[in-house]
Design a protein around this motif. Structure first.
Motif, PDB file in Angstrom:
ATOM      1  N   VAL A  11       0.837  -1.200   0.000  1.00  0.00           N
ATOM      2  CA  VAL A  11       0.000   0.000   0.000  1.00  0.00           C
ATOM      3  C   VAL A  11       0.870   1.248   0.000  1.00  0.00           C
ATOM      4  CG1 VAL A  11      -1.611   1.363   1.395  1.00  0.00           C
ATOM      5  CG2 VAL A  11      -1.990  -1.095   1.091  1.00  0.00           C
ATOM      6  N   GLU A  12       1.935   1.209   0.782  1.00  0.00           N
ATOM      7  CA  GLU A  12       2.824   2.369   0.866  1.00  0.00           C
ATOM      8  C   GLU A  12       3.453   2.678  -0.484  1.00  0.00           C
ATOM      9  OE1 GLU A  12       6.686   3.992   3.431  1.00  0.00           O
ATOM     10  OE2 GLU A  12       5.882   1.976   3.784  1.00  0.00           O
ATOM     11  N   ASP A  13       3.898   1.627  -1.199  1.00  0.00           N
ATOM     12  CA  ASP A  13       4.491   1.825  -2.528  1.00  0.00           C
ATOM     13  C   ASP A  13       3.473   2.430  -3.489  1.00  0.00           C
ATOM     14  OD1 ASP A  13       6.915   0.828  -1.738  1.00  0.00           O
ATOM     15  OD2 ASP A  13       6.520  -1.215  -2.454  1.00  0.00           O
ATOM     16  N   ALA A  14       2.228   1.914  -3.432  1.00  0.00           N
ATOM     17  CA  ALA A  14       1.178   2.415  -4.323  1.00  0.00           C
ATOM     18  C   ALA A  14       0.851   3.871  -4.018  1.00  0.00           C
ATOM     19  CB  ALA A  14      -0.080   1.552  -4.190  1.00  0.00           C
ATOM     20  N   VAL A  15       0.800   4.230  -2.728  1.00  0.00           N
ATOM     21  CA  VAL A  15       0.516   5.614  -2.337  1.00  0.00           C
ATOM     22  C   VAL A  15       1.638   6.536  -2.806  1.00  0.00           C
ATOM     23  CG1 VAL A  15       0.286   7.195  -0.377  1.00  0.00           C
ATOM     24  CG2 VAL A  15      -0.954   5.025  -0.373  1.00  0.00           C
ATOM     25  N   ASN A  16       2.891   6.098  -2.605  1.00  0.00           N
ATOM     26  CA  ASN A  16       4.029   6.917  -3.039  1.00  0.00           C
ATOM     27  C   ASN A  16       4.009   7.152  -4.540  1.00  0.00           C
ATOM     28  OD1 ASN A  16       5.052   7.234  -0.462  1.00  0.00           O
ATOM     29  ND2 ASN A  16       6.376   5.417  -0.596  1.00  0.00           N
ATOM     30  N   GLN A  17       3.607   6.131  -5.293  1.00  0.00           N
ATOM     31  CA  GLN A  17       3.518   6.274  -6.744  1.00  0.00           C
ATOM     32  C   GLN A  17       2.438   7.295  -7.102  1.00  0.00           C
ATOM     33  OE1 GLN A  17       5.426   5.003  -9.282  1.00  0.00           O
ATOM     34  NE2 GLN A  17       4.188   6.405 -10.529  1.00  0.00           N
ATOM     35  N   ALA A  18       1.319   7.238  -6.386  1.00  0.00           N
ATOM     36  CA  ALA A  18       0.229   8.187  -6.628  1.00  0.00           C
ATOM     37  C   ALA A  18       0.668   9.615  -6.311  1.00  0.00           C
ATOM     38  CB  ALA A  18      -0.988   7.811  -5.782  1.00  0.00           C
ATOM     39  N   LEU A  19       1.416   9.780  -5.212  1.00  0.00           N
ATOM     40  CA  LEU A  19       1.888  11.115  -4.833  1.00  0.00           C
ATOM     41  C   LEU A  19       2.805  11.698  -5.890  1.00  0.00           C
ATOM     42  CD1 LEU A  19       2.605  10.598  -1.014  1.00  0.00           C
ATOM     43  CD2 LEU A  19       0.643  11.736  -2.063  1.00  0.00           C
ATOM     44  N   LEU A  20       3.667  10.846  -6.461  1.00  0.00           N
ATOM     45  CA  LEU A  20       4.549  11.298  -7.536  1.00  0.00           C
ATOM     46  C   LEU A  20       3.752  11.717  -8.765  1.00  0.00           C
ATOM     47  CD1 LEU A  20       7.449   8.666  -7.365  1.00  0.00           C
ATOM     48  CD2 LEU A  20       7.620  11.116  -6.879  1.00  0.00           C
ATOM     49  N   THR A  21       2.747  10.927  -9.077  1.00  0.00           N
ATOM     50  CA  THR A  21       1.914  11.223 -10.247  1.00  0.00           C
ATOM     51  C   THR A  21       1.146  12.524 -10.078  1.00  0.00           C
ATOM     52  OG1 THR A  21       1.643   8.849 -10.678  1.00  0.00           O
ATOM     53  CG2 THR A  21       0.078  10.350 -11.748  1.00  0.00           C
ATOM     54  N   LEU A  22       0.610  12.726  -8.868  1.00  0.00           N
ATOM     55  CA  LEU A  22      -0.194  13.921  -8.606  1.00  0.00           C
ATOM     56  C   LEU A  22       0.650  15.142  -8.256  1.00  0.00           C
ATOM     57  CD1 LEU A  22      -2.977  12.259  -6.401  1.00  0.00           C
ATOM     58  CD2 LEU A  22      -3.260  13.117  -8.733  1.00  0.00           C
ATOM     59  N   GLY A  23       1.913  14.897  -7.884  1.00  0.00           N
ATOM     60  CA  GLY A  23       2.756  16.000  -7.451  1.00  0.00           C
ATOM     61  C   GLY A  23       2.252  16.601  -6.159  1.00  0.00           C
ATOM     62  N   ALA A  24       1.805  15.740  -5.239  1.00  0.00           N
ATOM     63  CA  ALA A  24       1.186  16.206  -3.993  1.00  0.00           C
ATOM     64  C   ALA A  24       1.898  15.625  -2.779  1.00  0.00           C
ATOM     65  CB  ALA A  24      -0.290  15.819  -3.961  1.00  0.00           C
ATOM     66  N   GLU A  25       1.682  16.280  -1.624  1.00  0.00           N
ATOM     67  CA  GLU A  25       2.193  15.793  -0.351  1.00  0.00           C
ATOM     68  C   GLU A  25       1.137  14.904   0.303  1.00  0.00           C
ATOM     69  OE1 GLU A  25       5.229  16.322   0.690  1.00  0.00           O
ATOM     70  OE2 GLU A  25       5.695  17.628  -1.016  1.00  0.00           O
ATOM     71  N   LYS A  26       1.592  13.973   1.151  1.00  0.00           N
ATOM     72  CA  LYS A  26       0.676  13.000   1.736  1.00  0.00           C
ATOM     73  C   LYS A  26      -0.411  13.654   2.583  1.00  0.00           C
ATOM     74  CE  LYS A  26       0.634   8.445   3.863  1.00  0.00           C
ATOM     75  NZ  LYS A  26       1.473   7.327   4.404  1.00  0.00           N
ATOM     76  N   GLU A  27      -0.067  14.754   3.289  1.00  0.00           N
ATOM     77  CA  GLU A  27      -1.052  15.403   4.156  1.00  0.00           C
ATOM     78  C   GLU A  27      -2.139  16.130   3.367  1.00  0.00           C
ATOM     79  OE1 GLU A  27       2.637  18.125   4.054  1.00  0.00           O
ATOM     80  OE2 GLU A  27       2.188  15.979   4.188  1.00  0.00           O
ATOM     81  N   ASN A  28      -1.922  16.283   2.053  1.00  0.00           N
ATOM     82  CA  ASN A  28      -2.895  17.002   1.230  1.00  0.00           C
ATOM     83  C   ASN A  28      -3.753  16.080   0.372  1.00  0.00           C
ATOM     84  OD1 ASN A  28      -1.951  19.509   2.172  1.00  0.00           O
ATOM     85  ND2 ASN A  28      -0.329  19.552   0.632  1.00  0.00           N
ATOM     86  N   VAL A  29      -3.732  14.783   0.680  1.00  0.00           N
ATOM     87  CA  VAL A  29      -4.510  13.845  -0.121  1.00  0.00           C
ATOM     88  C   VAL A  29      -5.362  12.944   0.766  1.00  0.00           C
ATOM     89  CG1 VAL A  29      -2.768  13.807  -1.956  1.00  0.00           C
ATOM     90  CG2 VAL A  29      -2.712  12.067  -0.143  1.00  0.00           C
TER      91      VAL A  29
END
Length: 207
Positions: A11-29
């Motif tokens: 799950v962590e890897d998938a979330v990190n990939q999503a953050l890279l794609t969106l160009g967002a920080e974890k606290e903002n998603v």
């Protein structure tokens, strides 16, 4: 893009990939785990990737302003909105052309828009206690006008010995009338009626 579905070995890897794609920080998603996945035997056999859906959180104040813009555009007006936030109060000032139609008679249209904005804020931004909508310096001028009206009616009540009922107005305008006459010991004020037709009465004080 404000939403993406991604996969990863965890799950962590998938979330990190999503953050890279969106160009967002974890606290903002916001993260929705669709599938936690499986590691499989020896990390290979039967392995299943984790799947997550990640959305960028929308600015709640901007949501309220977007709601207002949509209403005003349907009225044929495309103004600019200035936002200021202080002590759980969202203040939105409207700037642009054709603004008188957004005010209406004695501010009735503006008050209706403010009421709708308050409902939108209550739904989207529960921590906001109040939304104040203004057009230029209309609210300031309206307050001065209400104070003058209150003082004039108080003098009339004292002279005629008869109470006076004002026209229905929203609670924040009634409060202006009440506050304006608080120090006048010769009159008293109170509200009657039910919303949205509640109004102020100016009467002789009982000594």
């Amino acid at each position: 893009m404000n939403e993406v579905t991604t996969t990863g070995q965890s799950v962590e890897d998938a979330v990190n990939q999503a953050l890279l794609t969106l160009g967002a920080e974890k606290e903002n998603v916001e993260v929705e785990i669709i599938d936690e996945g499986k590691k499989g035997v020896f990390g290979l056999f039967g392995a299943k990737p984790a799947v997550v859906r990640v959305r960028v959180k929308e600015d709640p104040a901007e949501q309220v302003m977007a709601y207002l813009r949509n209403i005003m555009e349907k009225m044929g007006v495309t103004p600019k909105l200035q936002l200021s936030e202080n002590d759980r109060i969202m203040k939105i000032n409207i700037i642009g052309d054709n603004l008188p139609m957004l005010i209406g008679k004695r501010g009735q249209t503006l008050n209706a828009l403010q009421f709708l904005a308050q409902l939108a804020a209550n739904h989207r931004v529960p921590h906001y206690a109040k939304v104040m909508l203004d057009v230029g310096d209309y609210r300031e001028k309206r307050e001065a006008s209400l104070v003058q009206l209150a003082e004039r009616l108080a003098a009339q009540v004292i002279r005629t010995k008869r109470k006076v009922k004002l026209e229905p107005m929203p609670s924040f305008e009634r409060k202006i009338i009440h506050s304006a006459l608080t120090k006048n010991k010769n009159v008293t004020t109170y509200s009657e009626g039910t919303e949205p037709n509640r109004y102020v009465v100016v009467d002789l004080a009982k000594h």
